[in-house]
Design an enzyme around this catalytic site. Structure first.
Site, PDB file in Angstrom:
ATOM      1  N   GLY A  44       0.826  -1.278  -0.028  1.00  0.00           N
ATOM      2  CA  GLY A  44      -0.044   0.121   0.043  1.00  0.00           C
ATOM      3  C   GLY A  44       0.901   1.111   0.123  1.00  0.00           C
ATOM      4  O   GLY A  44       0.571   2.438   0.648  1.00  0.00           O
ATOM      5  N   GLY A  45       1.813   1.270  -0.604  1.00  0.00           N
ATOM      6  CA  GLY A  45       2.901   2.199  -0.706  1.00  0.00           C
ATOM      7  C   GLY A  45       2.686   3.398  -1.123  1.00  0.00           C
ATOM      8  O   GLY A  45       3.427   4.479  -0.727  1.00  0.00           O
ATOM      9  N   LEU A  46       1.609   3.549  -1.881  1.00  0.00           N
ATOM     10  CA  LEU A  46       1.162   4.837  -2.369  1.00  0.00           C
ATOM     11  C   LEU A  46       0.114   5.605  -1.694  1.00  0.00           C
ATOM     12  O   LEU A  46      -0.426   6.585  -2.122  1.00  0.00           O
ATOM     13  CB  LEU A  46       1.003   4.919  -4.064  1.00  0.00           C
ATOM     14  CG  LEU A  46       2.049   4.496  -4.868  1.00  0.00           C
ATOM     15  CD1 LEU A  46       1.653   4.407  -6.331  1.00  0.00           C
ATOM     16  CD2 LEU A  46       3.413   5.072  -4.717  1.00  0.00           C
ATOM     17  N   ASP A  70       2.490  -1.280  -4.688  1.00  0.00           N
ATOM     18  CA  ASP A  70       0.956  -1.257  -4.601  1.00  0.00           C
ATOM     19  C   ASP A  70       0.687  -1.844  -5.788  1.00  0.00           C
ATOM     20  O   ASP A  70       1.236  -2.187  -6.696  1.00  0.00           O
ATOM     21  CB  ASP A  70       0.933   0.505  -4.580  1.00  0.00           C
ATOM     22  CG  ASP A  70      -0.241   0.871  -3.740  1.00  0.00           C
ATOM     23  OD1 ASP A  70      -1.263   0.140  -4.163  1.00  0.00           O
ATOM     24  OD2 ASP A  70      -0.255   2.043  -3.034  1.00  0.00           O
ATOM     25  N   ILE A  71      -0.700  -1.296  -6.156  1.00  0.00           N
ATOM     26  CA  ILE A  71      -1.362  -1.829  -7.417  1.00  0.00           C
ATOM     27  C   ILE A  71      -1.608  -0.524  -8.349  1.00  0.00           C
ATOM     28  O   ILE A  71      -2.124  -0.767  -9.537  1.00  0.00           O
ATOM     29  CB  ILE A  71      -2.708  -2.631  -7.085  1.00  0.00           C
ATOM     30  CG1 ILE A  71      -3.840  -1.645  -6.213  1.00  0.00           C
ATOM     31  CG2 ILE A  71      -2.412  -4.210  -6.545  1.00  0.00           C
ATOM     32  CD1 ILE A  71      -5.036  -2.209  -6.407  1.00  0.00           C
ATOM     33  N   ASP A  88      -0.105  -7.275  -5.164  1.00  0.00           N
ATOM     34  CA  ASP A  88      -1.407  -7.133  -4.872  1.00  0.00           C
ATOM     35  C   ASP A  88      -1.649  -8.177  -3.735  1.00  0.00           C
ATOM     36  O   ASP A  88      -1.301  -9.456  -3.710  1.00  0.00           O
ATOM     37  CB  ASP A  88      -2.392  -7.912  -6.091  1.00  0.00           C
ATOM     38  CG  ASP A  88      -3.796  -8.016  -5.640  1.00  0.00           C
ATOM     39  OD1 ASP A  88      -4.012  -7.589  -4.571  1.00  0.00           O
ATOM     40  OD2 ASP A  88      -4.462  -8.637  -6.578  1.00  0.00           O
ATOM     41  N   ILE A  89      -1.953  -7.313  -2.460  1.00  0.00           N
ATOM     42  CA  ILE A  89      -1.776  -8.221  -1.241  1.00  0.00           C
ATOM     43  C   ILE A  89      -3.015  -9.407  -1.078  1.00  0.00           C
ATOM     44  O   ILE A  89      -3.060 -10.170  -0.143  1.00  0.00           O
ATOM     45  CB  ILE A  89      -2.316  -7.353   0.109  1.00  0.00           C
ATOM     46  CG1 ILE A  89      -3.476  -6.544  -0.265  1.00  0.00           C
ATOM     47  CG2 ILE A  89      -1.005  -6.363   0.210  1.00  0.00           C
ATOM     48  CD1 ILE A  89      -4.149  -6.387   0.899  1.00  0.00           C
ATOM     49  N   TYR A 177     -13.773  -0.690   9.423  1.00  0.00           N
ATOM     50  CA  TYR A 177     -12.331  -0.451   9.578  1.00  0.00           C
ATOM     51  C   TYR A 177     -11.739  -0.835  10.992  1.00  0.00           C
ATOM     52  O   TYR A 177     -10.749  -1.212  11.136  1.00  0.00           O
ATOM     53  CB  TYR A 177     -12.168   1.236   9.231  1.00  0.00           C
ATOM     54  CG  TYR A 177     -10.616   1.599   9.545  1.00  0.00           C
ATOM     55  CD1 TYR A 177      -9.771   1.367   8.763  1.00  0.00           C
ATOM     56  CD2 TYR A 177     -10.462   2.727  10.127  1.00  0.00           C
ATOM     57  CE1 TYR A 177      -8.457   1.810   8.931  1.00  0.00           C
ATOM     58  CE2 TYR A 177      -9.325   3.070  10.538  1.00  0.00           C
ATOM     59  CZ  TYR A 177      -8.304   2.862   9.904  1.00  0.00           C
ATOM     60  OH  TYR A 177      -7.122   3.384  10.084  1.00  0.00           O
TER      61      TYR A 177
HETATM   62  C1  AKB Z   1      -8.985   7.639   9.585  1.00  0.00           C
HETATM   63  O1  AKB Z   1      -9.462   8.534   9.976  1.00  0.00           O
HETATM   64  O2  AKB Z   1      -9.684   6.355   9.255  1.00  0.00           O
HETATM   65  C2  AKB Z   1      -7.537   7.383  10.057  1.00  0.00           C
HETATM   66  C3  AKB Z   1      -7.297   6.639  11.381  1.00  0.00           C
HETATM   67  C4  AKB Z   1      -7.692   7.621  12.661  1.00  0.00           C
HETATM   68  O3  AKB Z   1      -7.122   5.729  11.385  1.00  0.00           O
HETATM   69  N1  AKB Z   1      -6.946   8.400   9.705  1.00  0.00           N
END
Ligand code: AKB
Length: 360
Positions: A44-46, A70-71, A88-89, A177
């Site tokens: 995810g380097g970019l 990255d991809i 590609d991970i 997330y």
């Molecule tokens: C986000 O806002 O989703 C990120 C984080 C705090 O992990 N910047």
């Protein structure tokens, strides 16, 4: 004394940006042969952190030792700054090939969908943040790699204490997330205990840099600089009093590097909170107004407000400070000064010049 001697005779260039905690750690690092520096793959380097992270690690270990991946098709600037490859991970075999062909020792796994964008595409977030992580963890186990995975303040939820949020407490995030990051923390710790995997994870707050982040809840703290310096105005999607933990990118990447080179016996745990400061949009705007006196900020909260309201306000990183000597350098004042200079020099002035050149 011995350290001084090694540095004085200049056996090898001291590693830049590293705070050496003990003399023996310093000697071990400095006296190691350049060839024995780790070979590092950044996934995810970019994204927001990748290119600056590569810069920091390349200055410590040499350009060829750090492979950005990255991809995404890279710019000339990226390609000219050091090794860059497609990775590609989600493709386990492809990752195996890279590790073998490039003789990788460390993986820094940045690929992830952030909090706001993750809510817009949950199946993709599950694939990238959970399946991708499984591949990387399994790969690291098979090839005995040291692996760094960032976690986040977003790994906490409305049931967690918010001011301050300690290293170990209830974690019930309400975003995909956050859920994927809690999963990452737990599976990494599990692989560490079960298979001896050298898994290392820092929970970062909002990271502020002039490389814009993409799709986070804390992004306003970057966007405000661009809008304020270009137009003198900013419309914020969070309420003025929304307090969140934050950190300047140099502190963030230095914490990552210092953590990666901490001898394992110093680590009492594999997942640590790190932070530098906490502020609200209003406090940031007030500081920025020292540079843009006519700045006008309006507030129009959207769905990101709900996410921010469930996150820590003040992050307790005392365990990182105690166990491996974490110390931040940048506070709000310094951060604003650096961001104003950087955004002004590298974006606003260049854009104005481009505009003037194309009109003339
Ligand atoms: C986000 O806002 O989703 C990120 C984080 C705090 O992990 N910047």
């Amino acid at each position: 004394m011995i350290l001084k001697k090694i540095l004085n005779v200049g056996v090898i260039r001291p590693l830049r940006g590293i705070k050496l905690q003990t003399q023996s750690q310093a000697i071990r690092l400095i006296s190691c042969d350049r060839k024995s520096y780790p070979k590092i793959l950044i996934t995810g380097g970019l994204g927001q952190l990748g290119t600056e992270c590569a810069k920091l690690l390349r200055s410590a270990y040499g350009e060829e030792h750090v492979i950005l991946s990255d991809i995404i098709k890279p710019s000339d600037e990226i390609v000219n700054s050091g090794p860059y490859i497609f990775a590609d991970i989600l493709d386990f075999k492809g990752l195996q090939k890279i590790v073998v062909n490039h003789r990788i020792d460390w993986i820094i796994h940045f690929s992830a969908l952030l909090s706001a964008i993750g809510e817009q595409n949950v199946p993709l977030a599950v694939r990238v943040n959970i399946e991708g992580l499984h591949n990387v963890i399994e790969l690291a186990k098979q090839y005995k790699l040291r692996v760094f995975v960032p976690s986040t303040i977003g790994a906490f939820g409305p049931d967690s204490p918010r001011n301050p949020t300690p290293n170990v407490t209830i974690q019930r995030p309400r975003t995909i997330y956050g859920v994927s990051k809690v999963h990452g923390e737990l599976i990494g710790e599990y692989y560490h205990h079960k298979f001896g995997l050298d898994f290392r994870c820092l929970r970062f707050p909002g990271v502020i840099s002039s490389d814009p982040p993409g799709g986070g809840t804390t992004d306003y703290a970057v966007a405000i600089f661009f809008d304020a310096l270009k137009t003198g105005k900013y419309e914020c999607y969070l309420k003025p009093d929304t307090r969140l933990p934050m950190m300047y990118i140099d502190d963030c990447l230095r914490s990552l590097h210092e953590f990666m080179i901490t001898p394992p016996e110093k680590l009492k745990r594999r997942v640590y909170n790190v932070t530098a400061m906490s502020f609200t949009p209003e406090e940031l705007a007030n500081e920025l107004a020292n540079y843009v006196p006519e700045l006008h900020v309006s507030y129009k909260p959207d769905t990101r407000q709900l996410i921010a309201d469930s996150w820590p306000q003040v992050f307790d990183d005392s365990e990182a400070r105690r166990d491996w000597g974490w110390e931040h350098k940048y506070d709000l004042k310094k951060l604003v000064e650096l961001m104003v200079n950087d955004v002004m020099e590298n974006y606003v002035k260049k854009e104005r010049k481009h505009y003037t050149d194309s009109v003339v």
